[in-house]
Design an enzyme around this catalytic site. Structure first.
Site, short mmCIF file in Angstrom:
data_model
loop_
_atom_site.label_atom_id
_atom_site.label_comp_id
_atom_site.label_asym_id
_atom_site.label_seq_id
_atom_site.Cartn_x
_atom_site.Cartn_y
_atom_site.Cartn_z
N GLY A 1 0.81 -1.22 0.00
CA GLY A 1 0.00 0.00 0.00
C GLY A 1 0.84 1.26 0.00
N CYS A 2 0.21 2.34 0.46
CA CYS A 2 0.75 3.69 0.23
C CYS A 2 1.99 4.05 1.05
CB CYS A 2 -0.35 4.72 0.48
SG CYS A 2 -1.68 4.64 -0.72
#
Length: 393
Positions: free
Chosen positions: A163-164
């Site tokens: 993810g981010c």
């Protein structure tokens, strides 16, 4: 007889891990944020949901994004109508695209970084590949190695579904690899495409709609090594790296790989969770350096969305120009998950050079790079800029 200590000393690099080159790339298909709601509701056969469309228009207007790039064209979406529904089984078709396109986009970014680096690719000793777009075996790291024609003995690490925050993670890993393996040259690639997350709108799951307003596609590559040779051009030194889980943040950001693709869920208070925990991370990172003025360092923060940036700015009393590079990348590309912070690094060193500033970090010596993502996980990387040598006039 050689001792283990002597072997270890010989294996280690002398100096800190250093970023030696950066390459970025996007798919060719560019979408304009101002007209995206019309396109999105038309392509997903949702034009009758007028109230929801107005809501989505407001999300896009407030996103501070001007444009994004997406592999998924109208043609591809028409060929795959299941992508355009909210919850239609579609993982096979999504995977078929992702397993080909993620390494391919990553290859373009890597070639750009290798070209800037100016050294033969045979000198690459390690590959770290990161994507939240699809999974496969052997992974995108293997595909990239084949596409680039790297040595079969290159040491690979594949990071899926991070993810981010993972733009910070790859730098942290590259730092450890470069500093503990003398002569190592680590190729990092973050390649993200929204083929796994794109879906039609839902009146009951507005967090999914937020993702549709923010996410874009892009790939970034970085070459990291310690003890640069005279032929190499250092950009930033990686001084320290830490990872923290924000307390009481379970469920703040979740993603789940299902038959319908990757579903995305977030709580409304993600900006508060980030802003309430960022000062502790800053203090732990910069206290050893005797730095406590957050305006005295340059900033690279994952632009999860404008609300996160606004709250961080407000909480820390940052001057507006501190997040200029971060907001510029958000505006020009949207949220490209793990690739974002590497795009911002690239933007910062180029803008610093173009403006005639003294260092790659907007003329400042020290800087911070933040990744935020599922967990809620915060990656904190302390950077040291490099003096910019004036070019020939």
């Amino acid at each position: 007889m050689v001792t283990v200590e002597e072997v270890r000393k010989a294996q280690r690099a002398e100096g800190p891990a250093t970023i030696l080159a950066i390459g970025t790339v996007t798919p060719a298909n560019c979408v304009n944020q101002s007209t995206y709601p019309d396109y999105y509701f038309r392509i997903t056969n949702s034009e009758h949901k007028t109230e929801l469309k107005e809501r989505f228009q407001r999300m896009c207007d407030k996103s501070m994004i001007t444009k994004r790039y997406m592999h998924l064209t109208e043609e591809i979406l028409k060929e795959n109508p299941s992508f355009c529904e909210y919850m239609a089984p579609s993982l096979d078709a999504r995977q078929d695209i992702a397993v080909v396109e993620v390494p391919k986009l990553g290859k373009e970014a890597a070639q750009s970084a290798i070209k800037e680096w100016g050294q033969p690719k045979s000198k690459i000793t390690h590959v770290v590949f990161c994507t939240t777009s699809g999974v496969d075996m052997p992974g995108a790291d293997y595909q990239l190695t084949k596409l680039l024609g790297l040595r079969p003995s290159v040491k690979r690490l594949m990071m899926y579904q991070q993810g981010c925050f993972a733009g910070g993670t790859v730098l942290r890993l590259a730092k450890d690899l470069a500093e503990n393996n003398k002569g190592a040259r680590v190729l990092i690639v973050c390649s993200e495409i929204t083929v796994v997350t794109f879906r039609g709108p839902s009146e009951t799951h507005l967090d999914s709609l937020v993702g549709q307003a923010l996410f874009g596609d892009g790939a970034a590559a970085v070459i990291v090594g310690a003890d640069p040779t005279p032929a190499e051009k250092p950009l930033f030194q990686l001084v320290s790296a830490a990872q923290n889980l924000a307390p009481d943040s379970c469920g703040a950001i979740d993603g789940h790989l299902r038959e319908v693709g990757l579903t995305f869920h977030l709580l409304k208070d993600v900006p508060s969770v980030v802003s309430n925990n960022i000062e502790k991370c800053l203090f732990e990172a910069f206290n050893p350096l005797g730095i406590s003025d957050w305006n005295s360092v340059f900033w690279i923060a994952h632009p999860g969305g404008p609300a996160i940036l606004d709250q961080v700015e407000d909480k820390l009393g940052l001057k507006p120009e501190k997040l200029r590079a971060t907001r510029h990348v958000l505006s020009e590309y949207g949220n490209m998950s793990s690739a974002c912070v590497l795009f911002i690094l690239d933007e910062m060193r180029k803008a610093s050079s173009n403006a005639g500033l003294g260092t790659t970090g907007e003329g400042l010596e020290w800087g911070v790079l933040f990744g935020f993502g599922p967990g809620l996980t915060i990656e904190t990387v302390v950077l040291h800029s490099v003096p910019i040598k004036p070019g020939p006039h």
